[in-house]
Scaffold this motif. Structure first.
Motif, PDB file in Angstrom:
ATOM      1  N   THR A 148     -17.170  90.443  29.719  1.00 50.20           N
ATOM      2  CA  THR A 148     -16.302  89.894  28.667  1.00 50.20           C
ATOM      3  C   THR A 148     -17.077  89.697  27.370  1.00 50.20           C
ATOM      4  O   THR A 148     -18.305  89.541  27.385  1.00 50.20           O
ATOM      5  CB  THR A 148     -15.687  88.554  29.120  1.00 50.20           C
ATOM      6  N   GLY A 196      -8.785  79.115  24.484  1.00 49.91           N
ATOM      7  CA  GLY A 196      -7.500  79.690  24.109  1.00 49.91           C
ATOM      8  C   GLY A 196      -6.378  79.336  25.061  1.00 49.91           C
ATOM      9  O   GLY A 196      -5.269  78.971  24.656  1.00 49.91           O
ATOM     10  N   ARG A 197      -6.661  79.409  26.346  1.00 48.11           N
ATOM     11  CA  ARG A 197      -5.588  79.191  27.309  1.00 48.11           C
ATOM     12  C   ARG A 197      -5.104  77.749  27.320  1.00 48.11           C
ATOM     13  O   ARG A 197      -3.985  77.471  27.771  1.00 48.11           O
ATOM     14  CB  ARG A 197      -6.007  79.667  28.697  1.00 48.11           C
ATOM     15  N   ASN A 257      -5.912  93.189  23.208  1.00 50.27           N
ATOM     16  CA  ASN A 257      -6.971  93.230  24.213  1.00 50.27           C
ATOM     17  C   ASN A 257      -6.587  94.072  25.427  1.00 50.27           C
ATOM     18  O   ASN A 257      -7.281  95.027  25.779  1.00 50.27           O
ATOM     19  CB  ASN A 257      -7.309  91.791  24.622  1.00 50.27           C
ATOM     20  N   ASP A 261      -1.567  85.639  18.380  1.00 46.12           N
ATOM     21  CA  ASP A 261      -2.699  85.365  19.267  1.00 46.12           C
ATOM     22  C   ASP A 261      -3.900  85.962  18.540  1.00 46.12           C
ATOM     23  O   ASP A 261      -4.092  87.174  18.513  1.00 46.12           O
ATOM     24  CB  ASP A 261      -2.452  86.013  20.632  1.00 46.12           C
ATOM     25  N   SER A 319      -8.616  81.687  20.674  1.00 49.04           N
ATOM     26  CA  SER A 319      -9.785  81.409  21.493  1.00 49.04           C
ATOM     27  C   SER A 319     -10.995  81.601  20.604  1.00 49.04           C
ATOM     28  O   SER A 319     -11.299  82.711  20.190  1.00 49.04           O
ATOM     29  CB  SER A 319      -9.838  82.378  22.675  1.00 49.04           C
ATOM     30  N   LYS A 379     -14.181  84.209  20.975  1.00 51.84           N
ATOM     31  CA  LYS A 379     -14.289  85.604  20.540  1.00 51.84           C
ATOM     32  C   LYS A 379     -14.758  85.622  19.087  1.00 51.84           C
ATOM     33  O   LYS A 379     -15.939  85.461  18.807  1.00 51.84           O
ATOM     34  CB  LYS A 379     -12.946  86.321  20.697  1.00 51.84           C
ATOM     35  N   ARG A 438     -12.712  98.024  31.425  1.00 51.29           N
ATOM     36  CA  ARG A 438     -13.170  97.531  30.127  1.00 51.29           C
ATOM     37  C   ARG A 438     -14.649  97.194  30.154  1.00 51.29           C
ATOM     38  O   ARG A 438     -15.112  96.474  31.044  1.00 51.29           O
ATOM     39  CB  ARG A 438     -12.373  96.287  29.741  1.00 51.29           C
TER      40      ARG A 438
HETATM   41  N1  F0G Z   1      -5.648  85.800  24.253  1.00 54.65           N
HETATM   42  C1  F0G Z   1      -6.399  86.917  24.292  1.00 54.65           C
HETATM   43  C2  F0G Z   1      -5.971  88.130  23.549  1.00 54.65           C
HETATM   44  C3  F0G Z   1      -7.602  86.920  25.014  1.00 54.65           C
HETATM   45  O1  F0G Z   1      -8.346  88.016  25.031  1.00 54.65           O
HETATM   46  C4  F0G Z   1      -7.988  85.734  25.705  1.00 54.65           C
HETATM   47  C5  F0G Z   1      -9.215  85.711  26.508  1.00 54.65           C
HETATM   48  C6  F0G Z   1      -7.182  84.611  25.624  1.00 54.65           C
HETATM   49  C7  F0G Z   1      -6.013  84.676  24.895  1.00 54.65           C
HETATM   50  C8  F0G Z   1      -7.528  83.313  26.318  1.00 54.65           C
HETATM   51  O2  F0G Z   1      -8.603  82.688  25.709  1.00 54.65           O
HETATM   52  O3  F0G Z   1     -10.436  82.690  27.417  1.00 54.65           O
HETATM   53  O4  F0G Z   1     -10.450  81.103  25.500  1.00 54.65           O
HETATM   54  O5  F0G Z   1      -8.846  80.810  27.333  1.00 54.65           O
HETATM   55  N2  F0G Z   1      -9.825  86.739  26.848  1.00 54.65           N
HETATM   56  C9  F0G Z   1     -11.073  86.809  27.601  1.00 54.65           C
HETATM   57  C10 F0G Z   1     -11.388  88.245  27.892  1.00 54.65           C
HETATM   58  C11 F0G Z   1     -11.152  85.923  28.766  1.00 54.65           C
HETATM   59  O6  F0G Z   1     -12.305  88.501  28.693  1.00 54.65           O
HETATM   60  O7  F0G Z   1     -10.766  89.125  27.307  1.00 54.65           O
HETATM   61  P1  F0G Z   1      -9.637  81.769  26.544  1.00 54.65           P
END
Ligand code: F0G
Length: 456
Positions: free
Chosen positions: A49, A99-100, A185, A214, A254, A257, A404
């Motif tokens: 990741t 983010g979540r 993503n 997002d 989040s 990133k 990925r």
């Molecule tokens: N939205 C997108 C587009 C994301 O890629 C992610 C997390 C989240 C929301 C959630 O954020 O992890 O801070 O709770 N993506 C990571 C990944 C985990 O590996 O792509 P988070």
């Protein structure tokens, strides 16, 4: 044109861990062929990741030392709030631990049975939070976004025709929000154009539905707009980012990133009443409104990282490094998502391993082979992640079978990336030897994190 170089020098380093192929075979077996179950110290190059894995800058580390850990009204919060506001233009900024957590709050409030959230593509945790509330998530990705090896400039775009049809079919009153994920993503880190964001906004206005973004990778998306969309070549990245957010009623983020932080996230919005409801839930689940599950020092790191990420030398290097790996693979005939995305290289496992049927998880088989061959950790984004079962218990596969390789920000150098290309090409050259996998244990939601598998 000269080589585009890493726009930083290295002040502090950490070791990476070498293992032998024999050891890795055993490690894979012990990890039940699931890369999430491998210990990080057994990984050489970790491309699981790009989330929370960035190298922070010396400025961010300095900010960490200045974190104000006051429970209420911390000065770090006000720096964070100002930084987020300067980019999004939104008045109400709510910190969350990632983010979540922002998703959990907003979908708990707006979701529920009979509700639909429409997106270009929802990320897995976003979809899971929507479904957990009882609502349903619907993806309306443009047609070109579904063809991994056919290049197009904005493959993350919303199919606006399908969006309109879906709104008509489900009823605007049942749709609390439309969500655009930038970059997309789950669809290959592909960008969304400004025009598409504007068009989506216009449709939302017609039906009186709020538009959220997002925004995890907003700066990478802004850079693609600057490179590829007419009229933006001379606009600065902060200007482009501000324009993106100007079309939205709110966003989830989040900070792990595009804010180079190891933890953190936020909700931002324009509606006071909604913000008050979110803050109530925040206090119950995350913490007080001026820290939301974060330490003051984390808020400092995010405030600084959000500005650093918009540096054009950085973005040029960042996007170029992904393209560099993608091009090496294309030259070797490896089927890879095209054009290169913003944060990761996506292998098309269906084309890579046509001999493995989708119900034997070709993507996961490839993930395991990359680890065994070179100690590289990747993640499957295919039927292990998104597959469902029909009433007869038969697998309903995902749209695409991708693997990925997400590149952490400012962490690996060009020789690491060269090594990754060599390993992928080695596996490609012996692809006919690879076999499929079956699941031996799984959970009903987000099964890919913990599932156990074994070779067929
Ligand atoms: N939205 C997108 C587009 C994301 O890629 C992610 C997390 C989240 C929301 C959630 O954020 O992890 O801070 O709770 N993506 C990571 C990944 C985990 O590996 O792509 P988070």
């Amino acid at each position: 044109m000269k080589t585009i170089i890493e726009p930083f020098r290295i002040k502090s380093v950490e070791p990476i861990y070498f293992t032998t192929k024999e050891q890795r075979k055993e490690i894979l077996q012990k990890a039940d062929y699931n890369s999430f179950r491998i210990h990080a110290n057994d990984v050489l190059i970790d491309l699981l990741t790009d989330s929370g894995t960035s190298a922070m800058s010396s400025n961010q580390w300095a900010g960490i030392m200045q974190g104000d850990e006051s429970y209420a009204g911390s000065s770090s919060f006000f720096k964070f709030e100002e930084s987020v506001r300067s980019i999004t233009g939104m008045p109400y900024i709510i910190p969350t631990h990632q983010g979540r957590a922002a998703e959990k709050i907003i979908f708990t409030i707006l979701g529920g049975n009979g509700k639909y959230f429409i997106s270009n593509t929802l990320f897995d945790t976003t979809r899971a939070n929507i479904e957990f509330s009882g609502a349903e998530g619907i993806d309306c990705l443009c047609a070109e976004g579904k063809k991994p090896t056919v290049p197009a400039p904005f493959k993350g775009n919303m199919d606006t025709g399908l969006l309109r049809k879906t709104i008509e079919a489900k009823g605007a009153a049942n749709i609390p929000m439309v969500i655009i994920t930038i970059t997309n993503n789950s669809g290959g880190g592909q960008p969304v154009s400004m025009q598409n964001i504007k068009d989506t906004r216009a449709i939302c206005d017609e039906y009186n539905i709020p538009l959220f973004i997002d925004a995890c990778r907003f700066a990478e998306n802004a850079w693609f707009i600057k490179l590829r969309e007419e009229g933006y070549a001379d606009r600065s990245v902060p200007e482009i980012a501000r324009e993106i957010f100007s079309y939205a009623d709110g966003c989830t983020m989040s900070a792990k990133k595009d804010a180079f932080a190891n933890i953190g996230g936020f909700l931002a919005m324009r509606n006071l009443e909604l913000a008050m409801r979110c803050r109530n839930l925040l206090i119950i689940t995350e913490g007080f409104t001026t820290y939301g599950g974060l330490a003051g020092r984390d808020l400092e790191a995010i405030a600084i990282g959000l500005q650093e990420v918009m540096d054009e030398h950085y973005l040029q290097y960042r996007i170029r490094s992904i393209e560099y790996l993608t091009n090496k693979l294309i030259d070797a005939g490896v089927p890879v998502m095209q054009p290169a995305g913003g944060h990761a290289v996506y292998l098309d496992a269906k084309a890579f391993l046509p001999n493995i049927p989708v119900d034997q998880y070709p993507g996961q088989s490839l993930v395991c082979a990359l680890y065994e061959e070179g100690g590289i950790r990747a993640v499957e984004i295919g039927s292990l992640m998104f597959g469902k079962y029909d009433e007869q218990g038969k697998l309903v596969p995902a749209q695409m079978e991708l693997v990925r390789l997400a590149v952490p920000r400012r962490v690996y150098t060009q020789s690491h990336i060269d090594y990754v290309a060599e390993v992928i090409i080695d596996v490609f050259n012996r692809r006919s030897e690879l076999g499929g996998l079956v699941i031996t244990e799984e959970t009903p939601l987000l099964r890919h994190f913990t599932a156990k598998l074994k070779p067929v």
